[in-house]
Design a protein around this motif. Structure first.
Motif, PDB file in Angstrom:
ATOM      1  N   ILE A  51       0.753  -1.183   0.098  1.00  0.00           N
ATOM      2  CA  ILE A  51      -0.035   0.077   0.051  1.00  0.00           C
ATOM      3  C   ILE A  51       0.689   1.358   0.127  1.00  0.00           C
ATOM      4  CG2 ILE A  51      -0.328   0.200   2.408  1.00  0.00           C
ATOM      5  CD1 ILE A  51      -3.085   1.147   2.104  1.00  0.00           C
ATOM      6  N   GLY A  56      -2.630   5.785  -0.205  1.00  0.00           N
ATOM      7  CA  GLY A  56      -3.293   4.623   0.486  1.00  0.00           C
ATOM      8  C   GLY A  56      -3.723   3.498  -0.661  1.00  0.00           C
ATOM      9  N   PRO A  58      -3.806   0.259  -2.697  1.00  0.00           N
ATOM     10  CA  PRO A  58      -3.409  -1.094  -2.428  1.00  0.00           C
ATOM     11  C   PRO A  58      -2.994  -1.576  -3.657  1.00  0.00           C
ATOM     12  CG  PRO A  58      -5.789  -0.983  -2.538  1.00  0.00           C
ATOM     13  CD  PRO A  58      -5.242   0.485  -2.937  1.00  0.00           C
ATOM     14  N   THR A  69      -7.249  -7.786   2.624  1.00  0.00           N
ATOM     15  CA  THR A  69      -7.346  -6.212   2.584  1.00  0.00           C
ATOM     16  C   THR A  69      -6.265  -5.737   3.202  1.00  0.00           C
ATOM     17  OG1 THR A  69      -9.921  -6.265   2.513  1.00  0.00           O
ATOM     18  CG2 THR A  69      -8.973  -4.048   2.990  1.00  0.00           C
ATOM     19  N   SER A  71      -4.527  -2.203   4.621  1.00  0.00           N
ATOM     20  CA  SER A  71      -4.822  -0.860   5.029  1.00  0.00           C
ATOM     21  C   SER A  71      -3.572  -0.210   5.948  1.00  0.00           C
ATOM     22  CB  SER A  71      -6.063  -0.857   5.754  1.00  0.00           C
ATOM     23  OG  SER A  71      -6.053  -1.609   6.972  1.00  0.00           O
ATOM     24  N   ARG A  72      -3.702   1.094   6.047  1.00  0.00           N
ATOM     25  CA  ARG A  72      -2.628   1.837   6.572  1.00  0.00           C
ATOM     26  C   ARG A  72      -3.186   3.058   7.576  1.00  0.00           C
ATOM     27  NH1 ARG A  72      -4.241   5.761   4.384  1.00  0.00           N
ATOM     28  NH2 ARG A  72      -3.262   7.335   3.128  1.00  0.00           N
ATOM     29  N   ASP A  73      -2.677   3.126   8.796  1.00  0.00           N
ATOM     30  CA  ASP A  73      -3.033   4.172   9.702  1.00  0.00           C
ATOM     31  C   ASP A  73      -1.930   5.089   9.872  1.00  0.00           C
ATOM     32  OD1 ASP A  73      -3.475   5.800  11.678  1.00  0.00           O
ATOM     33  OD2 ASP A  73      -4.944   4.260  12.779  1.00  0.00           O
ATOM     34  N   VAL A  79       0.431  -0.602   9.543  1.00  0.00           N
ATOM     35  CA  VAL A  79      -0.092  -1.084   8.189  1.00  0.00           C
ATOM     36  C   VAL A  79      -0.741  -2.718   8.488  1.00  0.00           C
ATOM     37  CG1 VAL A  79       1.834  -2.568   7.382  1.00  0.00           C
ATOM     38  CG2 VAL A  79       0.073  -1.779   6.024  1.00  0.00           C
TER      39      VAL A  79
END
Length: 124
Positions: A51, A56, A58, A69, A71-73, A79
């Motif tokens: 990602i 963001g 992917p 799936t 995802s990152r914060d 991640v």
């Protein structure tokens, strides 16, 4: 230098789900993408997902698309990889990576930061 620490691996039955997380620390601004690779016993390392850090976006390997799936914060510098409908062939050590792949997201050598890995075992 970036330090990556994975968590969330374990033993799970086929068909169930698992969520892996990776916390990054250190030179956070030195990379533009994070991702996951895995390596099963006796097999070559393979790309799972990546990602881009800012937008963001992917990128998935064919084996992961539709079942996983990523995802990152950005606020927490983490991640995550949500894996569903796990199969025994998903059994592997999953490693978190960070780097500047610049389009070569599935190439391991494009990432210069690797975590220690977390074991995922899927029983049939």
């Amino acid at each position: 230098q970036v330090q990556l620490v994975e968590s969330g691996g374990g033993l799970v039955q086929a068909g169930r789900s698992l969520r892996l997380s990776c916390a990054a620390s250190g030179s956070i601004f030195s990379f533009n993408a994070m991702g996951w690779f895995r390596q099963a016993p006796g097999k070559e390392r393979e790309f799972v997902a990546a990602i881009t850090w800012s937008a963001g976006w992917p990128v998935y390997a064919g084996s992961a698309k539709g079942r996983s799936t990523i995802s990152r914060d950005n606020a927490k510098n983490t991640v995550s990889l949500q894996m569903n409908s796990l199969k025994p062939e998903d059994t592997a050590v999953y490693c978190c990576v960070a780097g500047n792949p610049i389009g070569s997201y599935s190439i391991g050598r494009a990432y210069n930061n690797w975590g220690q890995g977390t074991q995922v075992t899927v029983s049939s």
